[in-house]
Design a protein around this motif. Structure first.
Motif, PDB file in Angstrom:
ATOM      1  N   LEU A   1       0.822  -1.206   0.000  1.00 32.27           N
ATOM      2  CA  LEU A   1       0.000   0.000   0.000  1.00 32.27           C
ATOM      3  C   LEU A   1       0.859   1.260   0.000  1.00 32.27           C
ATOM      4  CD1 LEU A   1      -2.589  -1.200   2.661  1.00 32.27           C
ATOM      5  CD2 LEU A   1      -3.018  -0.884   0.217  1.00 32.27           C
TER       6      LEU A   1
ATOM      7  N   GLY B   1      -7.887  -6.407  -0.387  1.00 30.37           N
ATOM      8  CA  GLY B   1      -7.935  -6.716  -1.821  1.00 30.37           C
ATOM      9  C   GLY B   1      -9.231  -7.396  -2.191  1.00 30.37           C
TER      10      GLY B   1
ATOM     11  N   GLU C   1      -8.464 -16.295  -2.214  1.00 27.46           N
ATOM     12  CA  GLU C   1      -7.719 -17.510  -1.852  1.00 27.46           C
ATOM     13  C   GLU C   1      -7.056 -17.354  -0.484  1.00 27.46           C
ATOM     14  OE1 GLU C   1      -6.553 -19.854  -5.893  1.00 27.46           O
ATOM     15  OE2 GLU C   1      -5.026 -18.605  -4.990  1.00 27.46           O
TER      16      GLU C   1
ATOM     17  N   HIS D   1     -12.126  -4.180   1.068  1.00 28.67           N
ATOM     18  CA  HIS D   1     -12.014  -3.938  -0.375  1.00 28.67           C
ATOM     19  C   HIS D   1     -12.426  -2.503  -0.686  1.00 28.67           C
ATOM     20  CE1 HIS D   1     -11.823  -4.475  -4.560  1.00 28.67           C
ATOM     21  NE2 HIS D   1     -13.090  -4.729  -4.787  1.00 28.67           N
ATOM     22  N   ARG D   2     -11.715  -1.902  -1.643  1.00 32.16           N
ATOM     23  CA  ARG D   2     -11.936  -0.471  -1.905  1.00 32.16           C
ATOM     24  C   ARG D   2     -13.212  -0.176  -2.693  1.00 32.16           C
ATOM     25  NH1 ARG D   2      -6.806   0.683  -5.945  1.00 32.16           N
ATOM     26  NH2 ARG D   2      -7.411  -0.737  -7.601  1.00 32.16           N
TER      27      ARG D   2
ATOM     28  N   LEU E   1     -14.756 -18.367  -6.641  1.00 30.80           N
ATOM     29  CA  LEU E   1     -14.018 -17.986  -5.426  1.00 30.80           C
ATOM     30  C   LEU E   1     -14.863 -17.025  -4.586  1.00 30.80           C
ATOM     31  CD1 LEU E   1     -10.311 -17.543  -6.607  1.00 30.80           C
ATOM     32  CD2 LEU E   1     -11.156 -19.079  -4.829  1.00 30.80           C
TER      33      LEU E   1
ATOM     34  N   TYR F   1       0.475  -8.615  -7.762  1.00 29.93           N
ATOM     35  CA  TYR F   1       1.923  -8.807  -7.864  1.00 29.93           C
ATOM     36  C   TYR F   1       2.406  -8.158  -9.151  1.00 29.93           C
ATOM     37  CZ  TYR F   1       1.637 -12.238  -4.189  1.00 29.93           C
ATOM     38  OH  TYR F   1       1.421 -12.836  -2.990  1.00 29.93           O
TER      39      TYR F   1
ATOM     40  N   TYR G   1       2.304 -17.105 -11.709  1.00 32.43           N
ATOM     41  CA  TYR G   1       1.409 -16.325 -10.848  1.00 32.43           C
ATOM     42  C   TYR G   1       0.552 -17.243  -9.998  1.00 32.43           C
ATOM     43  CZ  TYR G   1      -2.177 -17.362 -14.332  1.00 32.43           C
ATOM     44  OH  TYR G   1      -3.032 -18.013 -15.171  1.00 32.43           O
TER      45      TYR G   1
ATOM     46  N   ARG H   1       3.671 -19.488  -6.521  1.00 39.91           N
ATOM     47  CA  ARG H   1       4.393 -18.451  -5.770  1.00 39.91           C
ATOM     48  C   ARG H   1       4.953 -18.936  -4.436  1.00 39.91           C
ATOM     49  NH1 ARG H   1      -0.386 -15.131  -5.869  1.00 39.91           N
ATOM     50  NH2 ARG H   1      -0.564 -14.066  -7.844  1.00 39.91           N
TER      51      ARG H   1
HETATM   52  P1  NAP Z   1      -5.602  -8.525  -9.106  1.00 32.39           P
HETATM   53  O1  NAP Z   1      -6.540  -9.377  -9.884  1.00 32.39           O
HETATM   54  O2  NAP Z   1      -4.888  -7.413  -9.774  1.00 32.39           O
HETATM   55  O3  NAP Z   1      -6.442  -7.930  -7.875  1.00 32.39           O
HETATM   56  C1  NAP Z   1      -5.893  -6.997  -7.021  1.00 32.39           C
HETATM   57  C2  NAP Z   1      -6.994  -6.521  -6.058  1.00 32.39           C
HETATM   58  O4  NAP Z   1      -6.404  -5.590  -5.158  1.00 32.39           O
HETATM   59  C3  NAP Z   1      -8.144  -5.808  -6.768  1.00 32.39           C
HETATM   60  O5  NAP Z   1      -9.357  -6.131  -6.152  1.00 32.39           O
HETATM   61  C4  NAP Z   1      -7.818  -4.328  -6.577  1.00 32.39           C
HETATM   62  O6  NAP Z   1      -8.957  -3.516  -6.427  1.00 32.39           O
HETATM   63  C5  NAP Z   1      -7.099  -4.345  -5.242  1.00 32.39           C
HETATM   64  N1  NAP Z   1      -6.096  -3.286  -5.157  1.00 32.39           N
HETATM   65  C6  NAP Z   1      -5.105  -3.024  -6.035  1.00 32.39           C
HETATM   66  N2  NAP Z   1      -4.363  -1.981  -5.597  1.00 32.39           N
HETATM   67  C7  NAP Z   1      -4.917  -1.594  -4.429  1.00 32.39           C
HETATM   68  C8  NAP Z   1      -4.616  -0.577  -3.491  1.00 32.39           C
HETATM   69  N3  NAP Z   1      -3.577   0.248  -3.667  1.00 32.39           N
HETATM   70  N4  NAP Z   1      -5.396  -0.452  -2.401  1.00 32.39           N
HETATM   71  C9  NAP Z   1      -6.444  -1.288  -2.187  1.00 32.39           C
HETATM   72  N5  NAP Z   1      -6.789  -2.273  -3.038  1.00 32.39           N
HETATM   73  C10 NAP Z   1      -6.024  -2.427  -4.142  1.00 32.39           C
HETATM   74  O7  NAP Z   1      -4.429  -9.379  -8.388  1.00 32.39           O
HETATM   75  P2  NAP Z   1      -4.451 -10.904  -7.903  1.00 32.39           P
HETATM   76  O8  NAP Z   1      -5.672 -11.177  -7.131  1.00 32.39           O
HETATM   77  O9  NAP Z   1      -3.137 -11.119  -7.230  1.00 32.39           O
HETATM   78  O10 NAP Z   1      -4.480 -11.739  -9.239  1.00 32.39           O
HETATM   79  C11 NAP Z   1      -3.463 -11.550 -10.229  1.00 32.39           C
HETATM   80  C12 NAP Z   1      -3.712 -12.495 -11.395  1.00 32.39           C
HETATM   81  O11 NAP Z   1      -3.514 -13.841 -10.979  1.00 32.39           O
HETATM   82  C13 NAP Z   1      -5.150 -12.416 -11.905  1.00 32.39           C
HETATM   83  O12 NAP Z   1      -5.144 -12.610 -13.293  1.00 32.39           O
HETATM   84  C14 NAP Z   1      -5.820 -13.566 -11.229  1.00 32.39           C
HETATM   85  O13 NAP Z   1      -6.942 -14.053 -11.936  1.00 32.39           O
HETATM   86  C15 NAP Z   1      -4.686 -14.597 -11.189  1.00 32.39           C
HETATM   87  N6  NAP Z   1      -4.872 -15.522 -10.055  1.00 32.39           N
HETATM   88  C16 NAP Z   1      -5.589 -16.650 -10.294  1.00 32.39           C
HETATM   89  C17 NAP Z   1      -5.808 -17.539  -9.254  1.00 32.39           C
HETATM   90  C18 NAP Z   1      -6.607 -18.765  -9.537  1.00 32.39           C
HETATM   91  O14 NAP Z   1      -6.988 -18.968 -10.670  1.00 32.39           O
HETATM   92  N7  NAP Z   1      -6.870 -19.589  -8.555  1.00 32.39           N
HETATM   93  C19 NAP Z   1      -5.329 -17.266  -7.985  1.00 32.39           C
HETATM   94  C20 NAP Z   1      -4.621 -16.099  -7.764  1.00 32.39           C
HETATM   95  C21 NAP Z   1      -4.416 -15.217  -8.823  1.00 32.39           C
HETATM   96  P3  NAP Z   1      -9.933  -3.218  -7.684  1.00 32.39           P
HETATM   97  O15 NAP Z   1     -10.722  -4.467  -7.874  1.00 32.39           O
HETATM   98  O16 NAP Z   1     -10.724  -2.058  -7.225  1.00 32.39           O
HETATM   99  O17 NAP Z   1      -9.026  -2.896  -8.834  1.00 32.39           O
END
Ligand code: NAP
Length: 303
Positions: free
Chosen positions: A115, A148, A155, A171-172, A182, A236, A277, A280
């Motif tokens: 953050l 988030g 997860e 969550h924002r 999920l 990430y 991704y 990890r």
């Molecule tokens: P992500 O999809 O980019 O989500 C990040 C979350 O954090 C979003 O909800 C975002 O809010 C919030 N956020 C970002 N910056 C913030 C801040 N400064 N302050 C407060 N909240 C903030 O990241 P991720 O969940 O790590 O996933 C990354 C990728 O990996 C995605 O493509 C995901 O589908 C994939 N992944 C898949 C699996 C699976 O298939 N099981 C598991 C993990 C990750 P907003 O929604 O408002 O933007």
């Protein structure tokens, strides 16, 4: 001229270097000025096999570093600033020095997003974490928050719910970005609840986390919530900035992988979180470092 240059010195890069140097390959690890990867930012590591009572993240990396050097790898503690994979030998630049090699292993990892709060940095490893798998057991039966609204956040919340007494997802916005299944699993979990339209403006506590200060993104109202840990899951960033226009990248910045460790450039391999991704984990990164090293060996034998 090196047989292999490994860019990155987390578990993936150092494991690759242990294998390539033991195989007699002249190995250079461009370790980075801040070497060691994400484990340098954690404290106790309980899930890396071989340590009955766990081990501190930095201690584990120090051991891997010494092991790599004992096996014959050369480490330099500089950042790679540019690469040239367009012709052979491949070139890796650090500042004003250029190193050449027959093969390259990219193991630059991914960085969790933070953050950017002073209190978050101060309490990192003291209740502020970016890895539930690593740190959930330290908060057994305690109250935690997850920040988030994406897949990772869900997860992390679901994983934590098996261990802690209460999970609040902050969550924002008022809708989640996470995939439907999920979301559904999180909504039906009795230990998980949601604080919508809210951001964390401060992590409270002197030596350990005691709560968070929140701001409502709609009304601007401020509030406090007591908790024992804050798990950040706001995404990430793969460390691939220097590889743009050099190697095939996903839209998200992760390196596109062919056949386990190969990239679209013959002779350039990849290991660890920079292409992963999904898992990890340090042990998964170390395993992929081993695979990349074995693929380097095979490639060099065949050329
Ligand atoms: P992500 O999809 O980019 O989500 C990040 C979350 O954090 C979003 O909800 C975002 O809010 C919030 N956020 C970002 N910056 C913030 C801040 N400064 N302050 C407060 N909240 C903030 O990241 P991720 O969940 O790590 O996933 C990354 C990728 O990996 C995605 O493509 C995901 O589908 C994939 N992944 C898949 C699996 C699976 O298939 N099981 C598991 C993990 C990750 P907003 O929604 O408002 O933007």
């Amino acid at each position: 001229m090196y047989d292999v240059i490994i860019i990155g010195s987390g578990p993936a890069g150092l494991t690759a270097s242990i294998y390539t140097s033991r195989a007699g390959l002249k190995t250079l690890v461009v370790a980075g000025a801040t070497w060691g990867g994400q484990l340098m930012l954690t404290r106790e590591v309980e899930n890396f096999p071989g340590f009955e009572n766990g081990i501190l993240g930095p201690t584990l990396m120090e051991q891997m570093h010494k092991q790599a050097e004992r096996c014959g790898a050369e480490l330099i503690f500089e950042h790679a600033t540019a690469t040239n994979f367009k012709s052979k030998p491949f070139k890796v630049t650090t500042g004003n020095k250029v190193y050449e090699a027959k093969t390259v292993v990219i193991a630059t990892g991914a960085s969790a997003k933070w953050l950017g709060l002073e209190s978050e940095t101060r309490l990192r490893g003291r209740g502020v974490s970016v890895c539930a798998t690593c740190d959930a057991p330290f908060f057994r039966n305690k109250k935690v928050v997850v920040v988030g609204g994406g897949d990772t956040a869900m997860e992390e919340a679901l994983f934590l719910s098996n261990v802690v007494s209460d999970v609040k997802v902050i969550h924002r916005r008022d809708t989640l970005r996470a995939c439907k299944w999920l979301q559904e699993k999180a909504f039906e979990n009795p230990k998980i609840s949601f604080v919508w339209n809210s951001t964390v403006t401060e992590v409270l506590g002197k030596d350990r986390v005691e709560g968070v200060k929140l701001a409502n993104t709609v009304s601007g109202e401020q509030s406090r919530l007591s908790c024992d840990a804050v798990f950040l899951a706001i995404g990430y960033t793969p460390n691939t900035g220097i590889f743009k226009n050099q190697i095939e990248l996903e839209e998200t910045g992760y390196i596109v992988v062919h056949d386990e460790t190969r990239t679209n450039i013959e002779g350039v391999f990849v290991a660890g979180d920079v292409a992963d991704y999904r898992y990890r984990q340090a042990i998964a990164a170390a395993g992929s470092g081993c695979k990349a090293a074995l693929d380097v060996e095979k490639y060099l034998l065949s050329t």
